[in-house]
Write an enzyme that holds these catalytic residues in place. Sequence first.
Site, PDB file in Angstrom:
ATOM      1  N   TYR A 179       0.834  -1.204   0.000  1.00  0.00           N
ATOM      2  CA  TYR A 179       0.000   0.000   0.000  1.00  0.00           C
ATOM      3  C   TYR A 179       0.865   1.248   0.000  1.00  0.00           C
ATOM      4  O   TYR A 179       1.930   1.278   0.630  1.00  0.00           O
ATOM      5  CB  TYR A 179      -0.882   0.042   1.246  1.00  0.00           C
ATOM      6  N   ARG A 220      -3.206 -11.547   4.017  1.00  0.00           N
ATOM      7  CA  ARG A 220      -4.486 -11.218   3.401  1.00  0.00           C
ATOM      8  C   ARG A 220      -4.519 -11.800   1.996  1.00  0.00           C
ATOM      9  O   ARG A 220      -3.546 -11.667   1.261  1.00  0.00           O
ATOM     10  CB  ARG A 220      -4.675  -9.692   3.273  1.00  0.00           C
ATOM     11  N   HIS A 258      -7.328  -8.603  -2.448  1.00  0.00           N
ATOM     12  CA  HIS A 258      -8.657  -8.023  -2.218  1.00  0.00           C
ATOM     13  C   HIS A 258      -8.672  -6.559  -2.592  1.00  0.00           C
ATOM     14  O   HIS A 258      -7.631  -5.896  -2.617  1.00  0.00           O
ATOM     15  CB  HIS A 258      -9.075  -8.173  -0.748  1.00  0.00           C
TER      16      HIS A 258
HETATM   17 FE   FE2 Z   1      -6.311  -4.314   2.499  1.00  0.00          FE
END
Ligand code: FE2
Lengths: 249, 204
Positions: free
Chosen positions: A115, A164, A167
């Site tokens: 990110y 994760r 997504h």
């Molecule tokens: Fe996320």
Amino acid sequence: MTDLSNRKPETGAFFSRDRLWHPPGLTPGYKTSVLRSPQKALLSLDGTVSEITGPVFGHSILGELDNDLIHNFAKPGESAIGERIIVHGRVLDERARPVAGALLEFWQANAGGRYRHKKESYLAPLDPNFGGCGRTITDEDGHYAFRTVKPGPYPWPNGVNDWRPAHIHFSVFGHGFAQRLITQMYFEGDPMIWKCPIVQTIPDKAAVEQLVAALDWGNTIPMDARAYKFDIMLRGRRSTLFENRMEGN
Amino acid sequence: MVQPLGTLKESASQTAGPYVHIGLTPNFSGITGVYESDLGATIVNDRTLGRRITITGRVLDGTGTPLKDALIEIWQADAAGLYNSPSELRGSADPNFSGWGRSATDGETGEYRFETIKPGRVPFRDGRLMAPHISFWIVARGINLGLNTRLYFGDEAAANAEDPVLARIEHRVRVPTLIAAADGDSYRFDIHLQGEKETVFFDI
Ligand SMILES: [Fe+2]
């Protein structure tokens, strides 16, 4: 803010929310929830005008590249690295009616699972041409579409080795503030979906499967981008036919 | 077997996560050049009718620690008690007032802040007037489904006393959790996720 729809605005209260379908507040497998989940019972409130109304956004807020994450942060002539995909679908309510004029905002990691955020510490590199945010508004039939790169999976501090699955985060506005929803879209065939403590906060397998976008081969653009189809369901409104009215009205 | 109702299930909620600001307040998070400004950063303009007020506060976890990664949205009526929404059938709201705002809590202090106006009163379902209030929606990492609550105003004791929603709070000791402390035109509203002072959250 303008009304996009020529339809008569709907003003009924919303169906009550099925809180056994949504994740509960306290989900110890997702550690952060332990100190952030209310412990007392919620106060039930059948919708008043404060909950039934909500902001509606016009297409005028949208920039040309808002629904193109491959290009909206990239330098001129360049594009984000990764598997090119188109995500499209419809926003419907629980009565299966299309929700027109619904603002969708989405955010995601880059193709390597990183990110663009100051609190992000994963060693995968940033892509200088990828910001990670986009938005669009549904048309009269509730359809939306955007272009992006498929996000990578990423590790996160929870258990010793939690990851994760790939997504995309979605924030959705319907027509009433009580419809406000944040959810995540997963990708068909990803075995990591079923290992994720955040996915596992959802008690019902069918509710998880409803968040898994299908590979949409028919809408794949040859030599360019694969398509995934992701429909989003918002709360439906009751019919107002026999609602209580103020005396004298 | 019976006839199917043909209804769908609402998409299940998932946490907004730690990076919600990338999507909802990208300029605040340092991603500039994609959107001109962050949506909901301004609610009023210089022609908005009504008394200007400021609302600040924090969102506190079960240890009393402020959340530095929460995001709050508010929704309120204009000064005349009308919502700027197509579903508002009682009249036309002030066109210079959106009624909707969005604020991230500060990464250092955990404070959120809204510059808005004091809302007018709007009716309850049975027509009785509710006290002036602002609807709050709180999301963050660790919150699996957005939390709904309301802010009521500390300088509206008479209206608060007859508010039909506040009247339904069984444990009267919890009513003050929904009342913002007034200091002139500034109001302070802390949201406690847990503990003795846990805010009353709503299933709306
Ligand atoms: Fe996320």
